[in-house]
Scaffold this motif. Structure first.
Motif, PDB file in Angstrom:
ATOM      1  N   SER A   1     -12.443  -0.448 -18.749  1.00  0.00           N
ATOM      2  CA  SER A   1     -11.458   0.923 -19.311  1.00  0.00           C
ATOM      3  C   SER A   1     -11.769   1.718 -18.031  1.00  0.00           C
ATOM      4  CB  SER A   1     -11.992   1.351 -20.638  1.00  0.00           C
ATOM      5  OG  SER A   1     -13.186   1.860 -20.543  1.00  0.00           O
ATOM      6  N   VAL A   2     -12.869   2.063 -17.585  1.00  0.00           N
ATOM      7  CA  VAL A   2     -12.806   3.118 -16.411  1.00  0.00           C
ATOM      8  C   VAL A   2     -12.300   2.689 -15.220  1.00  0.00           C
ATOM      9  CG1 VAL A   2     -14.512   4.343 -15.207  1.00  0.00           C
ATOM     10  CG2 VAL A   2     -15.069   3.924 -17.578  1.00  0.00           C
ATOM     11  N   SER A   3     -12.443   1.348 -14.887  1.00  0.00           N
ATOM     12  CA  SER A   3     -11.716   0.686 -13.721  1.00  0.00           C
ATOM     13  C   SER A   3     -10.337   0.890 -13.875  1.00  0.00           C
ATOM     14  CB  SER A   3     -12.285  -0.732 -13.497  1.00  0.00           C
ATOM     15  OG  SER A   3     -13.618  -0.698 -13.257  1.00  0.00           O
ATOM     16  N   ASP A   4      -9.745   0.314 -15.007  1.00  0.00           N
ATOM     17  CA  ASP A   4      -8.505   0.571 -15.599  1.00  0.00           C
ATOM     18  C   ASP A   4      -7.626   1.671 -15.202  1.00  0.00           C
ATOM     19  OD1 ASP A   4      -6.144  -1.318 -17.532  1.00  0.00           O
ATOM     20  OD2 ASP A   4      -5.965   1.072 -17.303  1.00  0.00           O
ATOM     21  N   ASP A   5      -8.377   3.057 -15.713  1.00  0.00           N
ATOM     22  CA  ASP A   5      -7.982   4.331 -15.221  1.00  0.00           C
ATOM     23  C   ASP A   5      -7.889   4.560 -13.728  1.00  0.00           C
ATOM     24  OD1 ASP A   5      -7.593   4.817 -17.896  1.00  0.00           O
ATOM     25  OD2 ASP A   5      -9.690   5.627 -18.401  1.00  0.00           O
ATOM     26  N   SER A   6      -8.832   4.257 -13.166  1.00  0.00           N
ATOM     27  CA  SER A   6      -8.922   4.444 -11.777  1.00  0.00           C
ATOM     28  C   SER A   6      -7.805   3.636 -10.990  1.00  0.00           C
ATOM     29  CB  SER A   6     -10.188   4.044 -11.015  1.00  0.00           C
ATOM     30  OG  SER A   6     -11.296   4.749 -11.839  1.00  0.00           O
ATOM     31  N   LEU A   7      -7.692   2.369 -11.319  1.00  0.00           N
ATOM     32  CA  LEU A   7      -6.695   1.601 -10.675  1.00  0.00           C
ATOM     33  C   LEU A   7      -5.090   2.103 -10.968  1.00  0.00           C
ATOM     34  CD1 LEU A   7      -8.279  -1.949 -11.404  1.00  0.00           C
ATOM     35  CD2 LEU A   7      -7.895  -0.830  -9.160  1.00  0.00           C
ATOM     36  N   ARG A   8      -4.992   2.647 -12.285  1.00  0.00           N
ATOM     37  CA  ARG A   8      -3.849   2.939 -12.528  1.00  0.00           C
ATOM     38  C   ARG A   8      -3.529   4.494 -11.907  1.00  0.00           C
ATOM     39  NH1 ARG A   8      -1.438   0.208 -16.585  1.00  0.00           N
ATOM     40  NH2 ARG A   8      -2.738  -1.069 -17.856  1.00  0.00           N
ATOM     41  N   ALA A   9      -4.590   5.319 -11.602  1.00  0.00           N
ATOM     42  CA  ALA A   9      -4.355   6.474 -10.836  1.00  0.00           C
ATOM     43  C   ALA A   9      -4.283   6.342  -9.265  1.00  0.00           C
ATOM     44  CB  ALA A   9      -5.495   7.320 -11.006  1.00  0.00           C
ATOM     45  N   VAL A  10      -4.000   5.273  -8.881  1.00  0.00           N
ATOM     46  CA  VAL A  10      -3.739   5.017  -7.274  1.00  0.00           C
ATOM     47  C   VAL A  10      -2.158   5.359  -7.159  1.00  0.00           C
ATOM     48  CG1 VAL A  10      -3.561   3.336  -5.429  1.00  0.00           C
ATOM     49  CG2 VAL A  10      -5.532   3.379  -7.048  1.00  0.00           C
ATOM     50  N   PRO A  11      -1.831   5.945  -6.320  1.00  0.00           N
ATOM     51  CA  PRO A  11      -0.292   6.461  -6.061  1.00  0.00           C
ATOM     52  C   PRO A  11       0.522   5.211  -5.907  1.00  0.00           C
ATOM     53  CG  PRO A  11      -1.722   8.064  -4.739  1.00  0.00           C
ATOM     54  CD  PRO A  11      -2.657   6.691  -5.467  1.00  0.00           C
ATOM     55  N   ARG A  12       1.652   5.489  -6.683  1.00  0.00           N
ATOM     56  CA  ARG A  12       2.597   4.245  -6.461  1.00  0.00           C
ATOM     57  C   ARG A  12       3.050   4.253  -5.114  1.00  0.00           C
ATOM     58  NH1 ARG A  12       8.083   3.964 -10.181  1.00  0.00           N
ATOM     59  NH2 ARG A  12       8.524   1.641  -9.423  1.00  0.00           N
ATOM     60  N   GLU A  13       3.243   5.289  -4.106  1.00  0.00           N
ATOM     61  CA  GLU A  13       3.410   5.216  -2.848  1.00  0.00           C
ATOM     62  C   GLU A  13       2.889   4.181  -1.916  1.00  0.00           C
ATOM     63  OE1 GLU A  13       3.006   8.135  -4.464  1.00  0.00           O
ATOM     64  OE2 GLU A  13       4.926   8.505  -5.057  1.00  0.00           O
ATOM     65  N   LEU A  14       1.378   4.342  -2.362  1.00  0.00           N
ATOM     66  CA  LEU A  14       0.609   3.501  -1.428  1.00  0.00           C
ATOM     67  C   LEU A  14       1.062   1.884  -1.861  1.00  0.00           C
ATOM     68  CD1 LEU A  14      -3.001   4.847  -1.881  1.00  0.00           C
ATOM     69  CD2 LEU A  14      -1.663   4.586   0.173  1.00  0.00           C
ATOM     70  N   LYS A  15       1.182   1.525  -3.051  1.00  0.00           N
ATOM     71  CA  LYS A  15       1.379   0.149  -3.157  1.00  0.00           C
ATOM     72  C   LYS A  15       2.903  -0.177  -2.698  1.00  0.00           C
ATOM     73  CE  LYS A  15       0.346   0.843  -7.526  1.00  0.00           C
ATOM     74  NZ  LYS A  15       0.191   0.579  -8.845  1.00  0.00           N
ATOM     75  N   GLU A  16       3.729   0.567  -2.827  1.00  0.00           N
ATOM     76  CA  GLU A  16       5.076   0.365  -2.314  1.00  0.00           C
ATOM     77  C   GLU A  16       5.196   0.454  -0.687  1.00  0.00           C
ATOM     78  OE1 GLU A  16       7.882   2.650  -5.970  1.00  0.00           O
ATOM     79  OE2 GLU A  16       7.436   3.661  -3.868  1.00  0.00           O
ATOM     80  N   ALA A  17       4.432   1.111  -0.057  1.00  0.00           N
ATOM     81  CA  ALA A  17       4.190   1.139   1.414  1.00  0.00           C
ATOM     82  C   ALA A  17       3.731  -0.391   1.701  1.00  0.00           C
ATOM     83  CB  ALA A  17       3.557   2.177   1.849  1.00  0.00           C
ATOM     84  N   SER A  18       2.512  -0.727   1.083  1.00  0.00           N
ATOM     85  CA  SER A  18       2.097  -2.002   1.354  1.00  0.00           C
ATOM     86  C   SER A  18       3.080  -3.304   1.306  1.00  0.00           C
ATOM     87  CB  SER A  18       0.905  -2.192   0.563  1.00  0.00           C
ATOM     88  OG  SER A  18       0.317  -3.467   0.764  1.00  0.00           O
ATOM     89  N   LEU A  19       3.904  -3.213  -0.013  1.00  0.00           N
ATOM     90  CA  LEU A  19       4.539  -4.137  -0.336  1.00  0.00           C
ATOM     91  C   LEU A  19       5.617  -4.197   0.946  1.00  0.00           C
ATOM     92  CD1 LEU A  19       4.860  -4.060  -4.125  1.00  0.00           C
ATOM     93  CD2 LEU A  19       3.851  -5.645  -2.774  1.00  0.00           C
ATOM     94  N   ALA A  20       6.197  -3.004   1.072  1.00  0.00           N
ATOM     95  CA  ALA A  20       7.278  -2.786   2.018  1.00  0.00           C
ATOM     96  C   ALA A  20       7.101  -3.367   3.358  1.00  0.00           C
ATOM     97  CB  ALA A  20       7.823  -1.563   2.120  1.00  0.00           C
ATOM     98  N   MET A  21       5.555  -3.390   3.706  1.00  0.00           N
ATOM     99  CA  MET A  21       5.503  -3.815   5.077  1.00  0.00           C
ATOM    100  C   MET A  21       5.058  -5.547   5.107  1.00  0.00           C
ATOM    101  SD  MET A  21       3.035  -0.735   6.607  1.00  0.00           S
ATOM    102  CE  MET A  21       3.242  -1.351   8.069  1.00  0.00           C
ATOM    103  N   GLY A  22       5.373  -6.197   3.885  1.00  0.00           N
ATOM    104  CA  GLY A  22       5.253  -7.600   3.830  1.00  0.00           C
ATOM    105  C   GLY A  22       4.165  -8.125   3.153  1.00  0.00           C
ATOM    106  N   ALA A  23       3.196  -7.162   2.702  1.00  0.00           N
ATOM    107  CA  ALA A  23       2.046  -7.713   2.070  1.00  0.00           C
ATOM    108  C   ALA A  23       2.381  -8.472   0.506  1.00  0.00           C
ATOM    109  CB  ALA A  23       1.094  -6.660   1.691  1.00  0.00           C
ATOM    110  N   THR A  24       1.745  -9.097   0.327  1.00  0.00           N
ATOM    111  CA  THR A  24       2.099  -9.724  -1.148  1.00  0.00           C
ATOM    112  C   THR A  24       1.289  -8.980  -2.090  1.00  0.00           C
ATOM    113  OG1 THR A  24       0.129 -11.136  -1.181  1.00  0.00           O
ATOM    114  CG2 THR A  24       1.784 -12.133  -0.461  1.00  0.00           C
ATOM    115  N   LYS A  25       1.545  -9.084  -3.555  1.00  0.00           N
ATOM    116  CA  LYS A  25       1.100  -8.273  -4.540  1.00  0.00           C
ATOM    117  C   LYS A  25      -0.433  -8.522  -4.500  1.00  0.00           C
ATOM    118  CE  LYS A  25       3.019  -7.457  -8.430  1.00  0.00           C
ATOM    119  NZ  LYS A  25       3.593  -7.706  -9.876  1.00  0.00           N
ATOM    120  N   TRP A  26      -0.902  -9.775  -4.246  1.00  0.00           N
ATOM    121  CA  TRP A  26      -2.355  -9.714  -4.558  1.00  0.00           C
ATOM    122  C   TRP A  26      -3.308  -9.128  -3.033  1.00  0.00           C
ATOM    123  CZ3 TRP A  26      -6.472 -11.159  -7.056  1.00  0.00           C
ATOM    124  CH2 TRP A  26      -7.535 -11.519  -6.367  1.00  0.00           C
TER     125      TRP A  26
END
Length: 630
Positions: free
Chosen positions: A180-205
């Motif tokens: 539960s605590v890790s879930d809250d922390s992972l969901r708090a990571v800004p979406r922009e960070l993930k989108e930037a990573s995916l846009a640069m060619g990284a896989t979801k993993w």
């Protein structure tokens, strides 16, 4: 009725306005007193542990230095030894072992739920995690001793009582905290960070592992610390499964004793009165200090996340590009010395990365499968063992030394009285404290101290509350081992939970509601009473029901107070009582298998009550969410 601040025509001499102001001032002061009870409870804990330890440390048979560095713990006999290291090593072995198992499982489950699971998978997985969190520790202890321990004896040569069974079961117990605590922390990571990573060619993993997890590392560490503190303070699992022999060993297949197990041994009367009983307070003081420090660090980390949630906005942080260019390019030289690109293997590299991603997602998803299988085995084994004994006679009979006619009628009533009184004592005080802290308290050092104390009280081991109940309510106030003393002890334990959940519900009410009410002339108290508390009521009720469901399943706090000789329901609040979890504890330890079967039957009754209470909480939560239009 207009508020003092908003009344432009306020006439201080108007007796009606004076009456309103006096009433509201009185209400706020009462809520301030309710919030300040956190200081009283904290002082009561310190008084109990320090006062109880003084007799022990002042005894000529005890050396303070030997207490901390001694390697022998034999509290009974003519030549007792009080070196706490064997108890400490048993505690570290079980807590450390369980956290080593629970951390990858909990983190993997949280990662899967937040990054990869679809809605359907989440709707199935979350109730499983909530169910694991709602199962009382006495049930886990029963499962460790009756199901896990025989397997370890059969295949690994473990002793009857062993640390390994406690480690395995406790890892599952603390799994929901880490998830539960890790879930809250992972969901708090800004979406922009993930989108930037995916846009640069990284896989979801790759994005999840190299971008999201590092960004949520503070919360993940906090979840591990909170899980560790929970494991250190756990009593019933270790008291039932790990044994009562204090020895300095790190062999998980042997019998060990933890600090909480020793205190529980004192509570059950297995230790004769004298210096050995006073030693329980000294052990409790050390345990309290360790868990307090860990909870304090974890609380600071969580607070920093909540305040910054903003991991993000510090976007001065450099976003490290996780993807390395591993594109394989084979270059050959032709005879006329012209360079020629013969083959580019980027497709192979991408294919390899996707295979790694699938493997990673499968591995983190399997963490949830493990939790599901464990829950299934636990439920099946208890139902298989306990269901045949459940009948009307069992539910309406009295406890007996003869297992064929023993029942739990007064035990059920004892638990109902206990939780009913705990609700009466804790609910108004806790809600008042939460309303004061959220709506009226100023952000000053006193308020910050109160919040810190309440957070720390939520992490105090439940067996320590048992020592407080014994010292303050049973001995100091003279209530004896009565249902009144038991319910007051449980009230102290669940109050921080109700305060925290109520605060969260109040904070969820939009500020515009308050501003609109104040703009129309309502006083601050009228605004809170008519426009904030009613909307926060579903969340408050949900948190209160969950806290009470924890109270009805707790064993350690009332182990000192419940009377094993109480064979009839309490006729008044000053009568002795028996409760469901305490009965399960004594029947599980009974050498006769028939009583262990009765313990399984009692567990089924307890789980039915708990699931019913949790179902009510879920229905209230879902109805409030569906009716919410903001």
């Amino acid at each position: 009725m207009l508020g003092k601040v908003n009344r432009a025509y306020f006439n201080g001499n108007n007796p009606f306005h004076k009456k309103v102001d006096l009433k509201e001032s009185l209400i706020v002061k009462l809520m301030f007193i309710a919030a300040s009870l956190a200081i009283v409870v904290s002082l009561a804990i310190l008084y109990t542990l320090i006062n109880g330890s003084i007799d022990f440390f002042l005894s000529p048979k005890v050396s303070i230095i030997q207490f901390f560095i001694g390697t022998k713990w034999t509290p009974n006999g003519t030549d007792p030894s009080f070196g706490i290291l064997p108890l400490l090593s048993g505690t570290v072995l079980i807590a450390g072992g369980s956290i080593l198992i629970a951390t990858p499982l909990g983190l993997g489950a949280a990662l899967y739920l937040t990054q990869f699971a679809n809605k359907k998978a989440s709707s199935i997985a979350k109730p499983i995690i909530e169910l694991l969190a709602g199962i009382p520790s006495i049930v886990y202890g029963f499962f460790a001793l009756i199901v896990i321990s025989p397997i370890l004896r059969e295949y690994f040569g473990a002793s009857y009582f062993n640390a390994a069974s406690a480690i395995i079961v406790m890892a599952v117990m603390i799994l929901p905290i880490i998830v539960s605590v890790s879930d809250d922390s992972l969901r708090a990571v800004p979406r922009e960070l993930k989108e930037a990573s995916l846009a640069m060619g990284a896989t979801k993993w790759e994005t999840a592992i190299k971008v999201v997890m590092p960004a949520a590392s503070s919360g993940i560490i906090a979840s591990i610390l909170l899980g560790l503190a929970r494991a250190l303070g756990e009593t019933m699992v270790v008291a039932l499964a790990a044994g009562n022999v204090a020895r300095l060993t790190f062999n998980p297949l042997s019998q060990v004793q933890t600090m909480t197990a020793y205190i529980a041994q004192v509570a059950t009367g297995d230790i004769p009165p004298g210096l050995a009983v006073s030693a329980a307070f000294a052990v409790g003081l050390v345990l309290f200090a360790i868990t307090y420090i860990i909870n304090f660090i974890a609380g600071r980390v969580v607070l920093r996340i909540q305040n910054a949630g903003k991991i993000t906005s510090n976007k001065k942080n450099k976003l490290i590009m996780p993807i390395k260019n591993k594109t394989k390019v084979k270059i050959t030289t032709s005879r006329n010395n012209n360079l020629e690109i013969k083959k580019i293997q980027s497709e192979d590299t991408l294919d390899f990365r996707h295979k790694i991603a699938k493997l990673g997602i499968l591995s983190v998803g399997s963490c949830l499968i493990f939790a599901t299988v464990f829950l299934g085995v636990l439920m099946v084994s208890i139902l298989e063992q306990g269901l045949p004994k459940i009948n009307l006679s069992f539910l309406t009979s009295y406890p007996s030394a003869n297992p064929s006619i023993a029942g739990i009628y007064p035990v059920i009533l004892g638990s109902i009285y206990l939780v009913g009184l705990a609700m009466i004592f804790s609910l108004p005080v806790s809600v008042g404290a939460a309303v004061y802290l959220t709506e009226f308290a100023k952000d000053n050092s006193y308020t910050r101290i109160l919040r810190r104390l309440i957070q720390n009280l939520a992490g105090v081991p439940s067996i320590v509350f048992g020592l407080v109940g014994l010292t303050v309510f049973v001995r100091l106030f003279g209530f004896g081992t009565s249902v009144l003393a038991g319910s007051l002890t449980l009230s102290l334990m669940i109050m921080p939970v109700i305060i925290v959940t109520t605060e969260e519900s109040l904070k969820a009410i939009p500020q515009s509601f308050r501003e609109a009410a104040r703009g129309l002339g309502a006083t601050k108290w009228q605004t809170v009473r008519h426009h904030v508390v009613p909307y926060a009521l579903p969340g408050t009720l949900t948190g209160s029901i969950l806290a009470l469901s924890r109270a009805i399943g707790e064993t350690a706090p009332i182990l000192f107070i419940a009377s094993v000789f109480a064979k009839v329901p309490p006729g008044s609040i000053f009568d002795g009582f028996l409760a469901l979890p305490v009965t399960i504890f004594f029947w599980t330890r009974h050498p006769k298998v028939e009583f262990q079967n009765l313990a399984a039957s009692t567990i089924i009754v307890l789980l039915v009550i708990l699931f019913a209470m949790n179902l009510i909480a879920i229905i209230i939560r879902q109805r409030s969410q569906s009716n919410r239009d903001w």
